[in-house]
Each structure stands twice: as C-alpha cells, then as structure tokens.
Scaffold this active site. Structure first.
Site, PDB file in Angstrom:
ATOM      1  N   GLU A   1       0.832  -1.216   0.000  1.00 44.58           N
ATOM      2  CA  GLU A   1       0.000   0.000   0.000  1.00 44.58           C
ATOM      3  C   GLU A   1       0.861   1.258   0.000  1.00 44.58           C
ATOM      4  O   GLU A   1       0.422   2.302  -0.470  1.00 44.58           O
ATOM      5  CB  GLU A   1      -0.912   0.026   1.240  1.00 44.58           C
ATOM      6  CG  GLU A   1      -2.269  -0.614   1.006  1.00 44.58           C
ATOM      7  CD  GLU A   1      -3.263  -0.353   2.128  1.00 44.58           C
ATOM      8  OE1 GLU A   1      -2.891   0.185   3.191  1.00 44.58           O
ATOM      9  OE2 GLU A   1      -4.441  -0.693   1.937  1.00 44.58           O
TER      10      GLU A   1
ATOM     11  N   HIS B   1       9.578 -26.525  -1.480  1.00 40.98           N
ATOM     12  CA  HIS B   1       9.067 -27.679  -2.220  1.00 40.98           C
ATOM     13  C   HIS B   1       7.873 -27.299  -3.086  1.00 40.98           C
ATOM     14  O   HIS B   1       7.142 -28.157  -3.552  1.00 40.98           O
ATOM     15  CB  HIS B   1       8.709 -28.798  -1.246  1.00 40.98           C
ATOM     16  CG  HIS B   1       9.911 -29.320  -0.529  1.00 40.98           C
ATOM     17  ND1 HIS B   1      10.511 -30.525  -0.827  1.00 40.98           N
ATOM     18  CD2 HIS B   1      10.670 -28.760   0.452  1.00 40.98           C
ATOM     19  CE1 HIS B   1      11.565 -30.704  -0.053  1.00 40.98           C
ATOM     20  NE2 HIS B   1      11.690 -29.638   0.736  1.00 40.98           N
TER      21      HIS B   1
ATOM     22  N   LYS C   1     -14.318  -0.195  -3.962  1.00 43.36           N
ATOM     23  CA  LYS C   1     -15.414   0.192  -3.069  1.00 43.36           C
ATOM     24  C   LYS C   1     -16.512   0.899  -3.858  1.00 43.36           C
ATOM     25  O   LYS C   1     -17.697   0.659  -3.652  1.00 43.36           O
ATOM     26  CB  LYS C   1     -14.897   1.144  -1.981  1.00 43.36           C
ATOM     27  CG  LYS C   1     -13.952   0.497  -0.981  1.00 43.36           C
ATOM     28  CD  LYS C   1     -13.589   1.479   0.111  1.00 43.36           C
ATOM     29  CE  LYS C   1     -12.443   0.949   0.947  1.00 43.36           C
ATOM     30  NZ  LYS C   1     -11.905   1.933   1.871  1.00 43.36           N
TER      31      LYS C   1
HETATM   32  O1  PA5 Z   1      -3.773   0.886   5.860  1.00 48.93           O
HETATM   33  C1  PA5 Z   1      -4.909   1.280   5.729  1.00 48.93           C
HETATM   34  O2  PA5 Z   1      -5.193   2.474   5.860  1.00 48.93           O
HETATM   35  C2  PA5 Z   1      -6.031   0.325   5.406  1.00 48.93           C
HETATM   36  O3  PA5 Z   1      -5.605  -0.970   5.288  1.00 48.93           O
HETATM   37  C3  PA5 Z   1      -7.078   0.379   6.488  1.00 48.93           C
HETATM   38  O4  PA5 Z   1      -6.492   0.037   7.712  1.00 48.93           O
HETATM   39  C4  PA5 Z   1      -8.252  -0.536   6.184  1.00 48.93           C
HETATM   40  O5  PA5 Z   1      -8.821  -0.177   4.961  1.00 48.93           O
HETATM   41  C5  PA5 Z   1      -9.296  -0.455   7.276  1.00 48.93           C
HETATM   42  O6  PA5 Z   1      -9.724   0.849   7.432  1.00 48.93           O
HETATM   43  P1  PA5 Z   1     -10.506   1.282   8.717  1.00 48.93           P
HETATM   44  O7  PA5 Z   1      -9.625   1.113   9.888  1.00 48.93           O
HETATM   45  O8  PA5 Z   1     -10.857   2.720   8.485  1.00 48.93           O
HETATM   46  O9  PA5 Z   1     -11.736   0.410   8.829  1.00 48.93           O
END
Ligand code: PA5
Length: 447
Positions: A299, A320, A434
C-alpha cells in the site's frame, strides 16, 4: 513533529544498540549501480523533518516515545477485564486494523494459539472478509462460552468490519441482553468522526483512539494492535520499550542504520529490474508478520505505476513448491530472509536403532542447527541462481524482537517510498473497488 524528533534524537545518541541486523553481502553483486546514499539521506531527512508528501500521517514515528499513557493504562485494564470475564475475544477489523494484531499474536504466541493450553481468551479475527462460512464458523467455535468484541475501524465506515460488527453485536445482545452487551464491546476508532464513533459514544462502549496522524498500516503500536495483543498476555510495555530502542537507533545512525540500509539496498535492486521482493522466514509463526509486511509495503509503494511487488514464502515448506520458480524462473526477484537467532524451544533428532531411515547422521543434532544449515544452502543456491539475498536477523521471537522488526520495517518503508518519489502514507487505489461494490449493492450515497 520536527522539534520533537530532533529533541529525542539528541537524547539517545549515547545509547544506540543495533537491534535488527542486516547483511547485504548476498545482494551486492546484483546492484547495477551502488545504493544511492545521497537519495537515502534526503529521504531520511524528509521523513524526520516532516517535509514530505503525507506528512500529516507520520505520527507513528514518535509513537514509541509519545503515546497516550492514560489510554495505555486503560488498554491494560480492559485486557484484564476481558481475560477475567471472557473465554473468547472477537477482533473485528480489516487491513491495517487487523493484520498487525494477528501478526504479533501468531509470532509471539503461536499460529495455534487458540488450540494451546492457556489461561487467556481465544482470539477470533472477523470482518476481514464477507464470508458467511467464516462467520458461522466463529460463532460455532465460541459456542456458549463467554465472549467480548473489539471492533476496530479508524474511519468507522469500512463495510466488511461494519457487517461483522452487526452480526457479533446481535450475538452478544442475544446472550447478555442489550445492556450486558454494551459492557463487552470495545471500540477502537477515530476520536471524533465516523459511524462507529457515533455509535460508541451513544451506547457508551469503552473506546480507544486511532490517532489522526497514524495510518492503518502503521498503527500496530496504538490501541489497534495493543488491546488484542494485551488480551493474549503479551507484555505491551516490553513492546513499547523495544520500539523505542529501534526507533532511537535508526534516528541516531541515519543512513548507517539497518532500516535505511535496507531501503537503499532494495531500491538499488529495483533499479536493476528486481521488481518483486519475496519475504521469507523459516518459522511458521512468521506467516502473518509477512502478511502485515505485504500490506505495509504494497500500500505504501505500489502507486503511480511503480513499486516493488511484495510477496512472501514460508520455508522450508515453500522450497518444495515455490522453490522451483525462485531458483529458475524469471530473474526479477529479490529475496529478504528474516531469521531469529534462538528458537523459543529446542529439539534434537532422536537416535534410531539400526538406522532404518538412514538418518542417524543427524541424531543428537538440534533442529535449529539443521535449519541453519538449510538456510545457508538455500541462500547459496538462490544467489547462484540470480536472486539477490538480504538477511534480516533478530535475536529472539519475543516482545522486543517483534517491536524492533515493526520499527525497522516501518521506517525503511517510509524512506524507501520517499526514495522512489511516492507518498508512502496514502492508498488512493483501494477506493476503486469500493465505488463499484457500493454501486452494485445500491448504497444510497453511492448513486
Ligand atoms: O492501511 C490502511 O489504511 C487500510 O488498510 C485500512 O487500515 C483498512 O482499509 C481499514 O480501514 P478502517 O480502519 O478505516 O476500517
């Protein structure tokens, strides 16, 4: 942030110790050009001075020294209460609100934590998918035992955990009544915004805060990770101390620190066409640590059409299966191997009369020694096959070891991201699915 980091920097100059060590010998021959020290220094300065993109999300750098002590004590108290009144805790969250807690519980306790004898609650992770089978299974595993719920969402609006929370809240209410349920729900969310915050305030749930300046994937050392971790009996004070030490070491040594050297080295390999990094470990307990690492790097770096693809393997099992590809497939891989110098438990190979399986040459030898030989053999084979090798070593699989790794990887990730010119703290790409999903589901605001 700038003055605070500067202040701590001066305080720690004397006490630096190398917590995570890194060995680049197996990577050097693959650099097209030497790692760019000047670029690494600039990226380090950008992070420490808070002058880069996403600088309103660098609160995690200071977390180990600058966390809310009052909330920390409430986390410890809540964990004690959950341990005393619950046989199970359902931890609801996804992405950064899930992976850190699971990583530390599996690494320090066990992937089989729930099945092992203990006097702390079982932990079930929910809300990280939308599988009706997974939910049904968790409800069945809880059975008629007492349980509590920790719902974690920084935004308080993420669909997957919100659905799971409805389901487990209803299960709590059925078992304990509406008021009884309220005292078993712990909400970790934004201090002011979001549907979960509104609900928590209205219902009076015990609540913990995800700081504004800490993004999900950098949040394991906030209540997001600390409450589930503490419920398992892991010493969260020792975690914070370990994190302090690694943070201080990196800030003091700058470009000479393990974090910056790792960032520099992987960028040098990326420049040479190694665009996939596989994180390998020889401990099954490391599996979710690798999942946490994949989110952190994926990310943070995968944007604007660039970024090293983070993958993971579990050795010896994957030798393996994936071993063939790693040894012989396209030469686009680099390999980072995390190893722990001491096992939590030692075991030796038994002697067998008559040597029926021809294994007596190993009789009496420790499994950890045999594993070390396997690691050396794999390293030599992969380097010979054209896969650069970076070794990350930690003394032990304990609280300090985990915290060192977290700080090491987080700091390296931010610096590596800045070196490649991206904002390591946003994740605009995760919105695309989303939008489509909400539209297909007919969410009112989506149309
Ligand atoms: O790193 C991030 O920002 C995301 O992985 C969020 O943690 C994830 O989308 C969950 O979001 P939230 O904590 O707002 O539910």
């Amino acid at each position: 942030l700038t003055p605070r980091i500067g202040f701590c920097y001066f305080l720690i100059i004397k006490g630096a110790i190398n917590m995570v060590s890194i060995n680049f010998e197996g990577a050097k021959q693959f650099y097209a050009s030497q790692p760019d020290k000047a670029a690494a220094q600039a990226a380090f300065d950008t992070l420490v001075n808070g002058t880069g993109a996403g600088n309103d999300f660098i609160g995690w750098v200071d977390l180990p020294v600058n966390y809310d002590r009052e909330e920390f004590a409430r986390i410890q108290a809540a964990a004690k209460k959950i341990q005393s009144d619950s046989k199970a805790l359902v931890v609801i969250g996804i992405g950064g609100s899930y992976l850190g807690a699971r990583a530390v519980i599996e690494l320090l306790k066990s992937p089989n934590y729930n099945a092992l004898p203990k006097n702390t609650p079982d932990i079930y992770f929910a809300g990280n998918g939308i599988s009706s089978d997974a939910v049904t299974e968790i409800l069945a595993m809880i059975g008629d035992r007492d349980f509590s719920v920790n719902v974690i969402s920084k935004s308080g609006t993420t669909t997957e955990p919100a659905i799971a929370f409805r389901i487990f809240k209803a299960a709590l209410e059925k078992k304990y009544g509406v008021d009884g349920a309220k005292s078993r729900i712990y909400a970790t969310t934004d201090k002011a915004r979001g549907a979960l915050k509104t609900l928590a305030s209205r219902e009076g749930y015990e609540s913990f805060v995800v700081p504004d300046n800490v993004g999900g994937r950098y949040s394991v050392l906030t209540a997001v990770g600390l409450l589930p971790i503490a419920c398992c009996g892991i010493d969260i004070e020792a975690l914070m101390h370990g994190a302090q030490a690694e943070r201080e070491d990196t800030l003091k040594r700058g470009v000479e620190s393990a974090s910056v050297q790792y960032a520099m080295s992987r960028q040098a390999l990326y420049a040479d066409g190694k665009n996939i990094e596989i994180l390998a470990a020889y401990e099954p307990a490391f599996r979710f640590m690798a999942e946490w690492w994949k989110q952190l790097y994926g990310e943070s770096e995968g944007k604007n059409g660039i970024g090293i693809f983070p993958a993971s393997v579990e050795y010896n099992a994957d030798l393996h299966s994936m071993g063939q590809y790693i040894q012989d497939g396209p030469r686009t891989l680099m390999e980072t191997v995390v190893s722990f110098e001491q096992p939590q438990n030692e075991f030796t190979v038994p002697f067998a009369m008559g040597d029926p399986d021809r294994l007596n040459y190993l009789a009496g030898r420790k499994l950890s020694d045999i594993s070390r030989m396997a690691q050396e053999a794999v390293k030599a084979a992969h380097i010979a096959g054209g896969v650069p090798n970076l070794e990350v070593r930690v003394p032990k699989r304990d609280e300090a070891g985990f915290a060192w790794l977290v700080c090491f990887f987080e700091l390296a990730c931010a610096i590596s991201g800045y070196m490649s010119g991206v904002n390591p703290f946003d994740q605009p790409g995760v919105e695309a699915y989303k939008k489509n999903m909400f539209s297909l589901l007919g969410k009112p605001e989506a149309n």
